[in-house]
Scaffold this motif. Structure first.
Motif, PDB file in Angstrom:
ATOM      1  N   TYR A  85      -0.092   5.242   8.429  1.00 12.40           N
ATOM      2  CA  TYR A  85      -1.177   4.483   7.785  1.00 12.40           C
ATOM      3  C   TYR A  85      -1.869   3.646   8.843  1.00 12.40           C
ATOM      4  O   TYR A  85      -1.219   3.130   9.761  1.00 12.40           O
ATOM      5  CB  TYR A  85      -0.628   3.565   6.682  1.00 12.40           C
ATOM      6  N   ASP A 134      -5.502   0.921   9.225  1.00 15.13           N
ATOM      7  CA  ASP A 134      -6.804   0.401   8.806  1.00 15.13           C
ATOM      8  C   ASP A 134      -7.345  -0.457   9.953  1.00 15.13           C
ATOM      9  O   ASP A 134      -6.830  -0.413  11.074  1.00 15.13           O
ATOM     10  CB  ASP A 134      -6.726  -0.344   7.458  1.00 15.13           C
ATOM     11  N   ALA A 145      -0.060  -3.929   2.864  1.00 12.27           N
ATOM     12  CA  ALA A 145      -0.014  -2.591   3.479  1.00 12.27           C
ATOM     13  C   ALA A 145       1.369  -1.976   3.288  1.00 12.27           C
ATOM     14  O   ALA A 145       1.492  -0.771   3.031  1.00 12.27           O
ATOM     15  CB  ALA A 145      -0.352  -2.680   4.963  1.00 12.27           C
ATOM     16  N   ARG A 169       1.506  -0.641  -0.166  1.00 19.09           N
ATOM     17  CA  ARG A 169       0.664   0.557  -0.291  1.00 19.09           C
ATOM     18  C   ARG A 169       1.388   1.777   0.263  1.00 19.09           C
ATOM     19  O   ARG A 169       1.419   2.837  -0.365  1.00 19.09           O
ATOM     20  CB  ARG A 169      -0.659   0.329   0.454  1.00 19.09           C
ATOM     21  N   VAL A 170       1.976   1.614   1.441  1.00 17.97           N
ATOM     22  CA  VAL A 170       2.702   2.728   2.064  1.00 17.97           C
ATOM     23  C   VAL A 170       3.907   3.109   1.204  1.00 17.97           C
ATOM     24  O   VAL A 170       4.172   4.292   0.979  1.00 17.97           O
ATOM     25  CB  VAL A 170       3.138   2.337   3.501  1.00 17.97           C
ATOM     26  N   ASN A 183       2.545   5.028  -1.708  1.00 20.09           N
ATOM     27  CA  ASN A 183       1.980   6.322  -1.311  1.00 20.09           C
ATOM     28  C   ASN A 183       3.061   7.319  -0.920  1.00 20.09           C
ATOM     29  O   ASN A 183       2.930   8.515  -1.183  1.00 20.09           O
ATOM     30  CB  ASN A 183       0.992   6.153  -0.142  1.00 20.09           C
TER      31      ASN A 183
END
Ligand code: AMP
Ligand code: ZN
Length: 114
Positions: A20, A22, A67, A70-71, A74
């Motif tokens: 990941y 950003d 984050a 999110r990971v 996901n």
């Protein structure tokens, strides 16, 4: 920061298994996994450790946590559980002097750590 291995990873000087990324941070696989899933979250900007964070870094600190979630979602291990840890300084077991969080999952983790 020249010579910092995690700055080199963030700047793609060293190719790494990035899961990941950003504008602010990168998440990649730990070279020597201590669990079936072992990821490292780092800010792209160099901070030597958690001790380098100041009042102006509230947003970044929040971003690292969000984050990680999110990971975890996901990659499908959020529901089973995971551990997010930051080793800070000598007694904390920090080896690499670029702020990073370990995201560990994939097995039942023991507590307390060694
Ligand atoms: P710490 O003890 O918290 O400083 O952990 C540093 C972590 O970085 C260790 O788990 C190492 O396996 C990991 N590590 C060191 N170099 C690399 C690299 N080039 N790519 C991925 N992980 C690394
Ligand atoms: Zn660095």
């Amino acid at each position: 920061m020249s010579g910092c291995i995690f700055c080199k990873i963030a700047n793609k000087v060293i190719p790494t298994d990035i899961v990941y990324e950003d504008q602010h941070l990168v998440v990649f696989k730990d070279l020597k996994p201590a669990a079936p899933i072992h990821l490292l979250l780092i800010p792209k900007k160099h901070y030597s450790s958690l001790l380098d964070l100041g009042e102006e870094d509230f947003e970044l600190a929040g971003r690292l946590n969000v984050a990680a979630l999110r990971v975890a979602r996901n990659l499908g291990f959020a529901e089973n559980g995971f551990r997010l840890v930051c080793n800070c300084g000598w007694d904390g077991g920090q080896v690499v002097n670029h702020l990073h969080y370990h995201l560990l999952a994939g097995r039942e983790l023991q507590w307390p750590p060694g």
